[in-house]
Motif scaffolding. Structure first.
Motif, short mmCIF file in Angstrom:
data_model
loop_
_atom_site.label_atom_id
_atom_site.label_comp_id
_atom_site.label_asym_id
_atom_site.label_seq_id
_atom_site.Cartn_x
_atom_site.Cartn_y
_atom_site.Cartn_z
N ILE A 118 0.82 -1.17 0.09
CA ILE A 118 0.11 -0.22 0.16
C ILE A 118 0.62 1.26 -0.14
O ILE A 118 0.63 2.33 -0.07
CB ILE A 118 -1.05 -0.32 0.81
N LEU B 143 -7.46 4.48 3.89
CA LEU B 143 -6.73 5.45 3.50
C LEU B 143 -7.98 6.88 3.04
O LEU B 143 -6.80 7.44 3.25
CB LEU B 143 -7.27 4.98 1.57
N ASP C 66 2.07 1.64 -3.42
CA ASP C 66 1.19 2.03 -4.24
C ASP C 66 0.94 3.44 -3.70
O ASP C 66 0.85 4.19 -5.14
CB ASP C 66 0.28 1.64 -4.26
N LYS D 225 -10.50 7.00 2.27
CA LYS D 225 -11.02 7.14 1.01
C LYS D 225 -13.21 7.34 0.68
O LYS D 225 -13.36 6.87 1.86
CB LYS D 225 -10.90 6.79 -0.28
N GLN E 128 -10.63 -4.19 -1.15
CA GLN E 128 -10.80 -2.76 -1.33
C GLN E 128 -10.83 -1.70 -0.75
O GLN E 128 -10.51 -0.74 -0.65
CB GLN E 128 -10.37 -2.89 -3.25
N ASP E 129 -12.35 -2.11 -0.54
CA ASP E 129 -13.01 -1.61 0.50
C ASP E 129 -12.15 -1.09 1.93
O ASP E 129 -12.32 0.41 2.15
CB ASP E 129 -14.93 -1.92 0.39
N LYS E 130 -12.69 -1.85 2.58
CA LYS E 130 -11.25 -2.32 4.02
C LYS E 130 -10.31 -1.15 3.61
O LYS E 130 -9.69 -0.06 4.24
CB LYS E 130 -11.62 -2.93 4.93
N VAL E 131 -9.28 -1.01 2.85
CA VAL E 131 -8.28 -0.75 2.61
C VAL E 131 -9.11 0.74 2.04
O VAL E 131 -8.04 1.72 2.56
CB VAL E 131 -7.73 -1.14 1.05
N ASN E 132 -9.51 0.87 1.06
CA ASN E 132 -10.21 2.61 0.96
C ASN E 132 -10.63 2.91 1.77
O ASN E 132 -10.32 4.31 2.27
CB ASN E 132 -11.18 2.60 0.07
N GLU E 133 -11.35 2.28 3.07
CA GLU E 133 -11.78 3.05 4.30
C GLU E 133 -10.48 3.42 5.17
O GLU E 133 -10.51 4.58 5.83
CB GLU E 133 -12.29 1.91 5.04
N ASP F 68 -0.02 11.22 4.48
CA ASP F 68 -1.24 10.19 4.15
C ASP F 68 -0.68 8.82 5.31
O ASP F 68 -1.16 7.88 4.88
CB ASP F 68 -0.77 10.52 3.19
N PHE G 61 -3.30 6.31 7.36
CA PHE G 61 -3.74 4.59 6.57
C PHE G 61 -3.12 4.25 7.96
O PHE G 61 -4.09 3.38 8.52
CB PHE G 61 -2.97 4.12 5.49
#
Length: 293
Positions: A61, A291, A64, A293, A284-289, A243, A247
């Motif tokens: 992450i 981050l 990325d 987003k 991905q939803d959890k990762v975005n959360e 950032d 995260f």
């Protein structure tokens, strides 16, 4: 003619200023990426299987996000020293309360940033075929069955001190024998294959509970506290990589997911980064959360 010349000069200045403004707007995003790319985030890695999955997920992450990522392998004590000096930025596998002594010692330079998962069961472990040994107090007077030996992990791990305290408080005639995680388990498995008594340190998440028929002894005097696993960072990270810090401050992962990834890496021989990427893709939803987003 003079008025015409002044008008042309003014018009030229407007075009120049507009071009500069457009250039600034067009490069602001790339400037942010470049700033991240100029920053290296160093992750501390202890020789425990539980450290690998969350560390690899964080690494992918961060990359990325545009960061360069390095990993520094060391025992727990050395990882905390590195965190305190700024040589290491992040440790994804801090076990509390056994690591609280490090947080207290280096409180000026490091901080607990997020809870990864809780609770994480840990304690003294015996094979299930030892039916009469179910609590730590059951060991009293039976230490010779185990050759007065408690097998444990490396001395650099602070839990070894906790285990010695437990031996003292329960009044057990046991000596802690320290080695690597793999060495400890190899000795335990050797004795279990012969159905001999064996006493060792166990914890979740770990595949030992999937591979071995074992049980954690009840801590009937509440000496060995239930653990929770946390993310620890150097305090400078909040300013140098805000950032990345955001995260990490939102980080969490189910213990069952960590254990499943450990199995894929340790038992099935899958590549750790491929296993981590699979988790990211499936969450991905959890990762975005995390981050924001």
């Amino acid at each position: 003619m003079k008025k015409l010349l002044l008008s042309l000069v003014a018009l030229t200045m407007v075009f120049v200023m507009a071009a500069c403004g457009s250039s600034d707007e067009g490069t602001s995003g790339s400037d942010n990426e470049a700033a991240a790319g100029d920053k290296t985030i160093t992750l501390g890695v202890t020789p425990w299987t539980s450290t690998v999955p969350p560390t690899k997920i964080a690494k992918l992450i961060f990359e990325d996000m545009g960061y360069t990522v390095e990993e520094t392998s060391a025992d727990a004590g050395s990882v905390y020293v590195g965190l305190s000096r700024g040589d290491i930025d992040v440790f994804m596998d801090a076990w509390l309360p056994v690591h609280q002594t490090y947080l207290d010692e280096y409180s000026d330079s490091i901080e607990e940033t997020a809870t990864s998962y809780a609770p994480a069961d840990a304690g003294l472990v015996v094979p299930t075929y030892m039916e009469d040994i179910n609590k730590v107090s059951d060991l009293k007077g039976k230490e010779d069955m185990f050759d007065n030996t408690l097998y444990s992990i490396e001395k650099g791990a602070s839990v070894t001190g906790v285990l010695n305290d437990a031996i003292d408080q329960y009044g057990l005639d046991l000596e802690q024998v320290n080695s690597s995680e793999g060495g400890m388990l190899a000795q335990a498995m050797k004795l279990m294959q012969q159905e001999e008594p064996v006493l060792f340190y166990g914890w979740r998440p770990h595949t030992m509970f999937n591979k071995l028929d074992i049980k954690i002894l009840e801590d009937d005097q509440n000496v060995l506290d239930t653990a929770s696993v946390h993310v620890v960072t150097n305090k400078e990270l909040k300013d140098s990589a805000p950032d990345a810090y955001e995260f990490l401050s939102n980080w969490s992962i189910p213990i069952d997911d960590v254990e499943a990834m450990i199995k894929k890496i340790e038992d099935d021989g899958e590549d750790p980064e491929e296993v981590a990427q699979e988790w990211i893709d499936n969450n991905q939803d959890k990762v975005n959360e995390m981050l924001g987003k």
